[in-house]
Scaffold this motif. Structure first.
Motif, PDB file in Angstrom:
ATOM      1  N   VAL A   1     -15.221 -42.367   9.513  1.00  0.00           N
ATOM      2  CA  VAL A   1     -14.392 -41.668   8.523  1.00  0.00           C
ATOM      3  C   VAL A   1     -13.266 -42.567   8.036  1.00  0.00           C
ATOM      4  O   VAL A   1     -12.973 -42.634   6.827  1.00  0.00           O
ATOM      5  N   ALA A   2     -12.637 -43.304   8.949  1.00  0.00           N
ATOM      6  CA  ALA A   2     -11.556 -44.218   8.560  1.00  0.00           C
ATOM      7  C   ALA A   2     -12.079 -45.326   7.647  1.00  0.00           C
ATOM      8  O   ALA A   2     -11.409 -45.718   6.679  1.00  0.00           O
ATOM      9  N   GLU A   3     -13.262 -45.831   7.939  1.00  0.00           N
ATOM     10  CA  GLU A   3     -13.849 -46.886   7.109  1.00  0.00           C
ATOM     11  C   GLU A   3     -14.172 -46.368   5.712  1.00  0.00           C
ATOM     12  O   GLU A   3     -14.009 -47.091   4.715  1.00  0.00           O
ATOM     13  N   VAL A   4     -14.635 -45.115   5.624  1.00  0.00           N
ATOM     14  CA  VAL A   4     -14.930 -44.536   4.313  1.00  0.00           C
ATOM     15  C   VAL A   4     -13.669 -44.435   3.475  1.00  0.00           C
ATOM     16  O   VAL A   4     -13.665 -44.773   2.268  1.00  0.00           O
ATOM     17  N   TRP A   5     -12.550 -43.988   4.075  1.00  0.00           N
ATOM     18  CA  TRP A   5     -11.292 -43.896   3.330  1.00  0.00           C
ATOM     19  C   TRP A   5     -10.809 -45.282   2.891  1.00  0.00           C
ATOM     20  O   TRP A   5     -10.182 -45.419   1.837  1.00  0.00           O
ATOM     21  N   ASP A   6     -11.104 -46.297   3.670  1.00  0.00           N
ATOM     22  CA  ASP A   6     -10.658 -47.648   3.310  1.00  0.00           C
ATOM     23  C   ASP A   6     -11.443 -48.211   2.127  1.00  0.00           C
ATOM     24  O   ASP A   6     -10.937 -49.084   1.404  1.00  0.00           O
ATOM     25  N   THR A   7     -12.653 -47.744   1.927  1.00  0.00           N
ATOM     26  CA  THR A   7     -13.484 -48.273   0.846  1.00  0.00           C
ATOM     27  C   THR A   7     -13.222 -47.600  -0.496  1.00  0.00           C
ATOM     28  O   THR A   7     -13.575 -48.148  -1.540  1.00  0.00           O
ATOM     29  N   VAL A   8     -12.595 -46.396  -0.488  1.00  0.00           N
ATOM     30  CA  VAL A   8     -12.357 -45.658  -1.728  1.00  0.00           C
ATOM     31  C   VAL A   8     -11.125 -46.227  -2.438  1.00  0.00           C
ATOM     32  O   VAL A   8     -10.108 -46.552  -1.806  1.00  0.00           O
ATOM     33  N   LEU A   9     -11.226 -46.310  -3.766  1.00  0.00           N
ATOM     34  CA  LEU A   9     -10.109 -46.815  -4.566  1.00  0.00           C
ATOM     35  C   LEU A   9      -8.972 -45.790  -4.584  1.00  0.00           C
ATOM     36  O   LEU A   9      -9.206 -44.609  -4.785  1.00  0.00           O
TER      37      LEU A   9
END
Length: 272
Positions: free
Chosen positions: A30-38
């Motif tokens: 989940v943390a990685e997904v938030w890091d990839t979003v602009l």
């Protein structure tokens, strides 16, 4: 026996470790997904602050109002002060992206770029009623939740980016208390019916309504003759008791009269 218990405990601990590993992997994803979003941290931080304001000033106060209005409609005393006291204990603390706690009004540096977490200290739990405080520790006091982290959906989690936790049910204690009262009522009715079945005749002549008396006679399979005999027997017992009391009182009066007469005779002899 001891070996089996130890084996069961090891299996339980192993399951807990596996579940903790799965939750940790899910948090990382989940943390990685938030890091990839602009502009992810700007969006996420704004959602967290919005959920914090909605929870503290709109959702929870609304639940308190609905609960106490319901208590008043059910002719029970409201619990405004108790609920508001619990609500005021809840604090929303801003934390860094990694969960490092700051002061209540302080924001992390560059939180729009690096991210933010909101920790809820002493999360509010709406209770159907407040039990009186006891000196001894009970189950409720042992299970006090110290903190939770807020999610973007307004849920609560143990750790940042963790899976949401279920809140304690508001209606579960109500249903439990209703079940207890229904069980007590059933037990009382069962005892009354049992006594009526064993000795129904003793209660029939105490019933003032003729219709109710007829229903009881029909329900327990009695006849008018049995009821009449029962009532007559009771009347005879009452008559015997009354006669015994009258007889005792007459004996007491005679003894008192004899005592007074003897005292009067003695006084006359002394005067002569």
């Amino acid at each position: 026996m001891i070996y089996e218990q130890g084996k069961t405990n090891r299996k339980t601990q192993g399951r807990k470790r596996q579940r903790a590993k799965r939750e940790e992997k899910a948090r990382i994803k989940v943390a990685e997904v938030w890091d990839t979003v602009l502009f992810a941290q700007v969006i996420r931080g704004s959602l967290l602050l919005t959920q914090s304001i909605l929870r503290k000033y709109i959702i929870l106060p609304s639940l308190i109002i609905v609960k106490n209005i319901g208590r008043m409609l059910l002719f029970q005393s409201p619990e405004w002060s108790e609920d508001l006291k619990d609500l005021n204990r809840e604090m929303h603390i801003k934390c860094t992206y990694n969960g490092v706690q700051l002061s209540e009004g302080e924001f992390p540096q560059n939180w729009l770029r690096d991210g933010i977490q909101i920790k809820i200290l002493f999360p509010f739990r709406l209770k159907p009623w407040h039990k009186p405080q006891k000196r001894s520790l009970d189950k409720d006091s042992m299970q006090v939740e110290k903190f939770r982290f807020l999610t973007v959906w307004g849920m609560e989690t143990d750790l940042p980016f963790g899976s949401p936790r279920k809140r304690p049910s508001f209606f579960k204690p109500i249903f439990k208390e209703l079940q207890k009262r229904i069980t007590k009522f059933k037990n009382k009715c069962f005892l009354i019916l049992r006594v009526l079945k064993e000795r129904p005749k003793l209660f029939i002549f105490l019933i003032p309504s003729k219709e109710t008396k007829k229903w009881v006679i029909k329900r327990f399979g009695l006849t008018e003759l049995e009821v009449y005999e029962s009532s007559e027997t009771q009347k005879q017992k009452d008559w015997i008791i009354d006669n015994q009391m009258i007889h005792k009182s007459s004996i007491q009066l005679r003894s008192m009269n004899w005592t007074n007469y003897s005292l009067t005779e003695k006084k006359n002899e002394r005067s002569d």
